[in-house]
Design an enzyme around this catalytic site. Structure first.
Site, PDB file in Angstrom:
ATOM      1  N   GLY A   1       0.810  -1.224   0.000  1.00 58.54           N
ATOM      2  CA  GLY A   1       0.000   0.000   0.000  1.00 58.54           C
ATOM      3  C   GLY A   1       0.836   1.264   0.000  1.00 58.54           C
TER       4      GLY A   1
ATOM      5  N   SER B   1       2.353   4.997  -5.348  1.00 57.03           N
ATOM      6  CA  SER B   1       3.149   4.051  -6.141  1.00 57.03           C
ATOM      7  C   SER B   1       3.879   4.696  -7.309  1.00 57.03           C
ATOM      8  CB  SER B   1       2.250   2.929  -6.650  1.00 57.03           C
ATOM      9  OG  SER B   1       1.303   3.454  -7.551  1.00 57.03           O
TER      10      SER B   1
ATOM     11  N   ASN C   1      12.708   0.042  -7.808  1.00 55.38           N
ATOM     12  CA  ASN C   1      13.943   0.396  -8.527  1.00 55.38           C
ATOM     13  C   ASN C   1      14.211   1.899  -8.434  1.00 55.38           C
ATOM     14  OD1 ASN C   1      13.186   1.761 -11.376  1.00 55.38           O
ATOM     15  ND2 ASN C   1      11.596   0.285 -10.854  1.00 55.38           N
TER      16      ASN C   1
ATOM     17  N   TYR D   1       9.302   9.982  -4.475  1.00 53.10           N
ATOM     18  CA  TYR D   1       8.770   8.618  -4.347  1.00 53.10           C
ATOM     19  C   TYR D   1       9.904   7.611  -4.062  1.00 53.10           C
ATOM     20  CZ  TYR D   1       7.260   4.076  -6.226  1.00 53.10           C
ATOM     21  OH  TYR D   1       7.030   2.739  -6.407  1.00 53.10           O
TER      22      TYR D   1
END
Ligand code: NAI
Ligand code: 15L
Length: 267
Positions: free
Chosen positions: A72, A75, A112, A136
């Protein structure tokens, strides 16, 4: 100790829905959670809608949970408030609640993009230091550090999966290197849920002919991926960005937005 109740966060998302299907029936109870609505609970399932940024709700969510698959959160790249709430505060709440609940292990969906400003020509392995390409990616680097902290300080096994690109198929040349099939993700998760370790970083990729990263650490722990993106090469092998910055670094299209640095100074 066996897993009686597995919690999957992010269960309304792309990977959450797939893993709900792939892991169904493998554990006595799977508790599914997301801030968004989910399909109603099926056999041996519990569905709990909750915001990871709400510490009290996350404490309740983790009660009686033995292991967590933490998918969660935000993303993709987002502004600071989004990333902060979902991925930093959300992850802190999750690990803290897992500790209070006595959970044995947390599998963390890293990315990544935590290493997105490494050059593609570099052969990264699990010891590669984070070099995030976005807010992020930075939040994923923080998540990996949280996993390390809770593993060594509190004994919760930490399994950080630096996922490449987990989608039905690769859609460009970059993904021929970064792709992971849903079946291989299921295999990697099962390693994370069963192997004996304290704290590990692995790459979430299939056995791609064009892989950029050395995934020996995952193989050592028992990961045996069965897919290779090469079968899509004829279809997507010519699809590349015309921006040299995007093509130079692991993070691809995440690298360029907001970039004001000097690429020549990035090792
Ligand atoms: P997704 O965006 O489809 O799913 C994420 C889910 O998290 C969504 O359903 C969303 O509602 C939920 N969420 C967001 N904020 C929340 C909050 N505050 N509280 C509770 N739930 C919240 O993303 P996807 O593709 O399924 O990815 C799952 C995880 O894997 C993410 O953590 C992502 O960063 C990571 N990942 C995925 C990759 C991929 O190729 N799909 C690659 C690398 C990492
Ligand atoms: C990620 O971390 C994202 O969650 C996913 O949506 C893709 O953008 C993936 O990385 C990627 O790099 O392909």
């Amino acid at each position: 100790m066996s897993i009686k109740r597995l919690l999957i966060t992010g269960a309304a998302g792309g990977l959450g829905k797939e893993m709900r299907r792939h892991l169904a029936g493998l554990y006595p109870v799977i508790r599914l959670s997301d801030i968004a609505a989910m399909a109603p609970a099926g056999k041996a399932e519990e569905v709990v809608q909750c915001d990871l940024a709400d510490a009290g709700a996350v404490d309740a969510l983790c009660r009686d949970v033995d292991a967590v698959l933490h998918l969660g959160g935000q993303s993709v790249e987002g502004d600071w408030p989004r990333v902060l709430n979902a991925n930093l505060i959300g992850a802190i709440n999750l690990y803290e609640a897992a500790r209070k609940a006595g959970a044995q292990r947390v599998l963390f969906a890293s990315s990544n993009h935590a290493v997105g400003l490494h050059r593609r020509s570099e052969r990264l392995d699990h010891t590669a230091p984070c070099r995030p390409d976005t807010r992020y990616g930075l939040s994923k680097a923080f998540g990996e550090d949280l996993a390390t902290y809770y593993a060594y300080k509190h004994g919760i096994k930490g399994f950080s999966m630096r996922i490449g690109s987990c989608f039905p198929e690769p859609v460009n040349r970059r993904m021929l290197s970064t792709w992971m099939s849903y079946d291989d993700f299921t295999r990697l998760i099962q390693v994370g849920l069963t192997a004996d370790y304290t704290c590990e970083i692995v790459y979430g990729i299939s056995r791609n002919t064009r892989a950029w990263w050395d995934n020996g650490n995952a193989y050592r722990l028992g990961y045996d991926p069965q897919d290779d993106s090469e079968r899509f090469a004829a279809k997507v092998g010519d699809i590349v960005s015309d921006d040299p910055l995007e093509e130079a670094f692991v993070g691809g299209s995440y690298v360029k937005p907001d970039f004001t640095g000097d690429a020549a100074k990035i090792p």
